[in-house]
Write an enzyme that holds these catalytic residues in place. Structure first.
Site, short mmCIF file in Angstrom:
data_model
loop_
_atom_site.label_atom_id
_atom_site.label_comp_id
_atom_site.label_asym_id
_atom_site.label_seq_id
_atom_site.Cartn_x
_atom_site.Cartn_y
_atom_site.Cartn_z
N SER A 276 0.84 -1.19 0.00
CA SER A 276 0.00 0.00 0.00
C SER A 276 0.87 1.25 0.00
O SER A 276 1.62 1.49 0.95
CB SER A 276 -0.92 0.01 1.22
OG SER A 276 -1.61 1.23 1.30
N HIS B 139 -1.12 -1.12 -4.40
CA HIS B 139 -2.41 -0.71 -3.87
C HIS B 139 -2.40 0.79 -3.60
O HIS B 139 -1.54 1.30 -2.88
CB HIS B 139 -2.69 -1.48 -2.56
CG HIS B 139 -4.09 -1.31 -2.04
ND1 HIS B 139 -5.14 -2.04 -2.51
CD2 HIS B 139 -4.59 -0.48 -1.08
CE1 HIS B 139 -6.24 -1.70 -1.85
NE2 HIS B 139 -5.94 -0.74 -1.00
N ASP C 148 -4.58 3.88 -2.12
CA ASP C 148 -5.72 4.32 -1.33
C ASP C 148 -6.01 5.79 -1.60
O ASP C 148 -5.24 6.67 -1.21
CB ASP C 148 -5.43 4.14 0.17
CG ASP C 148 -5.45 2.69 0.58
OD1 ASP C 148 -6.42 1.99 0.24
OD2 ASP C 148 -4.49 2.24 1.24
N MET D 13 -8.29 8.90 -0.82
CA MET D 13 -9.20 9.37 0.24
C MET D 13 -9.63 10.81 -0.04
O MET D 13 -8.82 11.63 -0.50
CB MET D 13 -8.51 9.30 1.59
CG MET D 13 -7.95 7.95 1.95
SD MET D 13 -7.11 7.98 3.55
CE MET D 13 -6.40 6.34 3.58
N HIS E 279 -8.03 1.83 -4.87
CA HIS E 279 -9.06 1.70 -3.84
C HIS E 279 -9.60 3.09 -3.51
O HIS E 279 -8.92 3.90 -2.91
CB HIS E 279 -8.43 1.05 -2.59
CG HIS E 279 -9.35 0.91 -1.44
ND1 HIS E 279 -8.89 0.68 -0.16
CD2 HIS E 279 -10.71 0.99 -1.33
CE1 HIS E 279 -9.91 0.60 0.67
NE2 HIS E 279 -11.02 0.80 -0.02
N MET F 227 -11.67 5.40 -1.46
CA MET F 227 -12.37 5.66 -0.20
C MET F 227 -13.01 7.04 -0.31
O MET F 227 -12.62 7.99 0.36
CB MET F 227 -11.39 5.62 0.97
CG MET F 227 -10.66 4.31 1.13
SD MET F 227 -9.59 4.36 2.60
CE MET F 227 -8.68 2.84 2.40
N MET G 265 -11.95 -4.96 4.76
CA MET G 265 -11.16 -4.06 5.58
C MET G 265 -11.02 -4.66 6.97
O MET G 265 -12.00 -4.86 7.68
CB MET G 265 -11.82 -2.69 5.67
CG MET G 265 -11.81 -1.88 4.38
SD MET G 265 -10.14 -1.52 3.75
CE MET G 265 -9.42 -0.63 5.13
N ASP H 109 -7.09 -5.88 3.74
CA ASP H 109 -6.27 -4.69 3.97
C ASP H 109 -6.40 -4.26 5.42
O ASP H 109 -7.50 -4.00 5.90
CB ASP H 109 -6.74 -3.55 3.05
CG ASP H 109 -5.87 -2.31 3.15
OD1 ASP H 109 -4.88 -2.32 3.90
OD2 ASP H 109 -6.18 -1.33 2.45
#
Length: 216
Positions: free
Chosen positions: A7, A32, A34, A36, A65, A67, A136, A174
């Site tokens: 990540s 990966h 993330d 946000m 991913h 979020m 998660m 994750d």
């Protein structure tokens, strides 16, 4: 075969080029990312300029991913990165079936994530249509959290659902993935392990990634 997806959230952004070189030369399978928005989760991560740089510099498939609220609005931007996987939260989608269909139409694999409080049963109607489910095992939005033990049971339940329905969905996990939790996650049915701090904060990330892959 277990897949390892470091990540990027845990990387040293002062030396991002070196971190990406480490990923490229490692045995990692995916990277990966993330994303946000400070709304769906409390924190912000990185925006389009960083993602574009990463996409150009990284030779590994990108697992994006989101979020974020209204993840469907980001579809074209994620596609433009050349991402392999676009991953949206069940909790953020009013019409998950359409979002999944649109991701596939854009030429990407479609994944859905569920938060620790969300039961796997909500995926019953969509499980045959998605390529991956992300469990998660920490609360989304922060790195370095403690592993939520109930995640093991959720993975087992999800694996049973996948087998029962004939779905081909993979299971990704994750949060809190390290040498103690990884074997139990694999035994429970996980196919892909996302790990951030455990990899990037180690003295030898290459070795950590290799050791995680060897657990399968």
């Amino acid at each position: 075969m277990i897949r390892i997806a470091p990540s990027l959230l845990a990387a040293d952004f002062l030396h991002l080029d070196k971190e990406l070189e480490m990923i490229n030369t490692s045995e990692a399978d995916w990277l990966h990312l993330d994303v946000m928005d400070g709304v769906f989760v409390p924190n912000l991560s990185f925006g389009p300029p960083v993602l574009e740089f990463v996409a150009k510099a990284c030779t590994k498939p990108l697992d994006v991913h989101l979020m974020v609220v209204h993840p469907e609005k980001y579809l074209e931007k994620v596609k433009a990165l050349g991402a392999m996987m676009m991953n949206v939260h069940y909790e953020a989608c009013k019409n998950l079936s359409k979002v999944v269909s649109d991701i596939h139409m854009a030429g990407m694999k479609a994944a859905v994530t569920i938060n620790p409080e969300t039961p796997v049963s909500v995926l019953e109607d969509i499980i045959r249509d998605v390529d991956m489910v992300l469990i998660m095992s920490v609360h989304p939005g922060f790195g370095g959290q403690l592993f939520i033990e109930e995640s093991i049971t959720k993975i087992q339940d999800l694996k049973k659902m996948i087998i029962r329905t004939g779905s081909k969905a993979m299971i990704e996990v994750d949060g809190g993935v390290q040498n103690e939790t990884a074997p139990r996650l694999i035994k429970a049915g996980a196919d892909i392990l996302v790990s951030g701090s455990y990899i990037f904060k180690s003295s030898n990330p290459h070795s950590v990634i290799k050791d995680l892959k060897a657990l399968a």
